[in-house]
Write an enzyme that holds these catalytic residues in place. Structure first.
Site, short mmCIF file in Angstrom:
data_model
loop_
_atom_site.label_atom_id
_atom_site.label_comp_id
_atom_site.label_asym_id
_atom_site.label_seq_id
_atom_site.Cartn_x
_atom_site.Cartn_y
_atom_site.Cartn_z
N GLU A 92 5.42 19.42 -10.01
CA GLU A 92 5.28 20.19 -11.24
C GLU A 92 6.33 19.83 -12.27
O GLU A 92 7.43 19.38 -11.93
CB GLU A 92 5.28 21.69 -10.94
CG GLU A 92 6.48 22.20 -10.19
CD GLU A 92 6.34 23.68 -9.85
OE1 GLU A 92 5.75 23.98 -8.79
OE2 GLU A 92 6.80 24.52 -10.62
N CYS A 333 11.46 27.05 -10.29
CA CYS A 333 11.27 25.84 -9.48
C CYS A 333 10.28 26.00 -8.34
O CYS A 333 10.47 26.82 -7.46
CB CYS A 333 12.57 25.48 -8.78
SG CYS A 333 13.84 25.02 -9.87
N1 SAH Z 1 18.33 20.24 -6.72
C1 SAH Z 1 18.88 20.33 -8.04
C2 SAH Z 1 17.87 20.45 -9.14
C3 SAH Z 1 16.68 21.33 -8.95
S1 SAH Z 1 16.93 23.07 -8.97
C4 SAH Z 1 19.88 21.45 -8.09
O1 SAH Z 1 20.08 22.15 -7.11
O2 SAH Z 1 20.54 21.62 -9.12
C5 SAH Z 1 17.25 23.46 -10.65
C6 SAH Z 1 18.08 24.73 -10.84
O3 SAH Z 1 17.30 25.92 -10.61
C7 SAH Z 1 19.25 24.80 -9.89
O4 SAH Z 1 20.38 25.29 -10.56
C8 SAH Z 1 18.75 25.81 -8.88
O5 SAH Z 1 19.80 26.35 -8.14
C9 SAH Z 1 18.02 26.77 -9.75
N2 SAH Z 1 17.09 27.69 -9.08
C10 SAH Z 1 16.30 27.43 -8.03
N3 SAH Z 1 15.59 28.53 -7.69
C11 SAH Z 1 15.94 29.50 -8.56
C12 SAH Z 1 15.56 30.87 -8.72
N4 SAH Z 1 14.68 31.44 -7.91
N5 SAH Z 1 16.14 31.57 -9.72
C13 SAH Z 1 17.05 30.97 -10.55
N6 SAH Z 1 17.44 29.71 -10.44
C14 SAH Z 1 16.90 28.96 -9.45
#
Ligand code: SAH
Length: 345
Positions: A92, A333
């Site tokens: 996505e 995400c």
């Molecule tokens: N793996 C990388 C990039 C993808 S996640 C990383 O960890 O940075 C992108 C961002 O969204 C990251 O900061 C992650 O911690 C955050 N994220 C994932 N799930 C989330 C959620 N349910 N609520 C808020 N932020 C979230």
């Protein structure tokens, strides 16, 4: 292993073109068709000789994504895209419209193996890395569909970009290349959960991209409870890698910090976060956690969020609260991909 044609640099393409018995200058034409004009197939590359196009088609099929689903937010103009890769895997991407231009958030892997507790992308594990061309095509497909230029790209969709290091760096180079979309590296952000050796390696690539670190906690203990990667690398090691990145590139790091009610949102947490951000002159981006069905994490209240932000400001930390976009369309995400997969089952 050789890369697919859309993942090749211009230099590699030159050699490839010559191997097919064509003049070297055809490479720049081909590159321009693929990466600047975003041609979907060889038929459209009208200034290339017909027999050359035929040979390309036989020897180098072009990677394409198929649009499976598009959702548009009723709240803002955010659009979420679900694409199918050549092998049927789903990824996505998100398109966000801002005053200063359009931003695309792309995925770097099908699934993820980092296991962050609050994240939907990792619940079904890792499937495979995306090729540079498959990351590019997310940007290209969205440009074709919306008919609008993309000015910013963030690698914050499904996957850990630094866990797909070589393909990521190649993607960044192609995306910012002069003969391609030529997106300024300063307008590209790569987000990582904190793979220390790869952060250091990235610092040495000589790129001007922004590195965002998903910090989410300011003590080792709290970070370990949210993110398994924190078992591998301590905050000390992580902060040293950040300092190295800042020193080598001159680019300030962004700390992403998802506020989770009652877990990491106290004033004491804000003070510890300030102490980490200060020496790095890091920018802090506060994100209201987006609760996912599978876990019982909840958002911080309004007051806790404001108090947290004020505490950071008191310590002169550069802080913003991320504007939420597309919450009505599974903005967080991996939620769209996951919902689609479970509906199929
Ligand atoms: N793996 C990388 C990039 C993808 S996640 C990383 O960890 O940075 C992108 C961002 O969204 C990251 O900061 C992650 O911690 C955050 N994220 C994932 N799930 C989330 C959620 N349910 N609520 C808020 N932020 C979230």
């Amino acid at each position: 292993m050789g890369y697919d044609i859309k993942s090749m640099t211009l230099e590699e393409l030159k050699r490839g073109v010559e191997d097919l018995g064509e003049k070297g200058f055809r490479a720049a034409q081909l590159y321009g068709w693929m990466h600047a004009k975003l041609a979907e197939d060889y038929d459209r590359m009208t200034n290339l000789p017909g027999d050359f196009r035929k040979r390309l088609l036989d020897t180098h099929p072009l990677i394409r994504l198929e649009l499976v689903k598009m959702q548009e937010s009723a709240l803002d103009q955010t659009r979420k895209f679900l694409f199918s890769l050549g092998d049927g895997n789903l990824v996505e991407s998100v398109w966000m419209k801002y005053k200063h231009g359009n931003s695309v958030c792309i995925s770097s892997q099908a699934g993820c193996r980092m296991g962050c507790r609050f994240c939907a992308s990792t619940l079904d594990g890792w499937v495979r890395n995306l090729l540079p061309s498959e990351m590019l095509e997310q940007v290209y497909s969205i440009t074709r569909i919306t008919g609008e230029r993309v000015s910013n790209v963030v690698v914050m969709g499904t996957g850990e970009p630094l866990d797909n290091y070589d393909n990521l760096v190649r993607f960044l180079q192609l995306l910012s290349s002069e003969g391609g979309l030529h997106i300024s590296q300063r307008n590209i952000t790569v987000s990582t959960c904190g793979l220390v050796p790869q952060m250091r390696r990235l610092a040495e690539e000589g790129m001007q991209i922004t590195l965002a670190l998903s910090l989410h906690a300011a003590t080792d203990e709290k970070r370990r409870s949210l993110m398994p990667i924190a078992e591998r690398w301590s905050l000390d090691e992580l902060m040293e890698a950040c300092a190295y990145y800042f020193e080598k590139t001159g680019r300030r790091i962004t700390f992403e910090y998802a506020l989770v009610g009652g877990i990491n949102d106290s004033p004491a947490d804000a003070r510890r976060l300030s102490a980490l951000a200060k020496p790095l002159a890091a920018h802090v981006n506060l994100i209201p956690v987006n609760p996912i069905r599978e876990r019982d994490y909840r958002e911080s209240g309004r007051l806790a969020t404001e108090t947290f932000k004020k505490e950071l400001e008191k310590n002169r930390i550069n802080v913003t609260i991320r504007r939420e976009m597309g919450r009505d369309i599974d903005g967080a995400c991996g939620q769209l991909r996951r919902r689609h997969l479970s509906e199929e089952r």
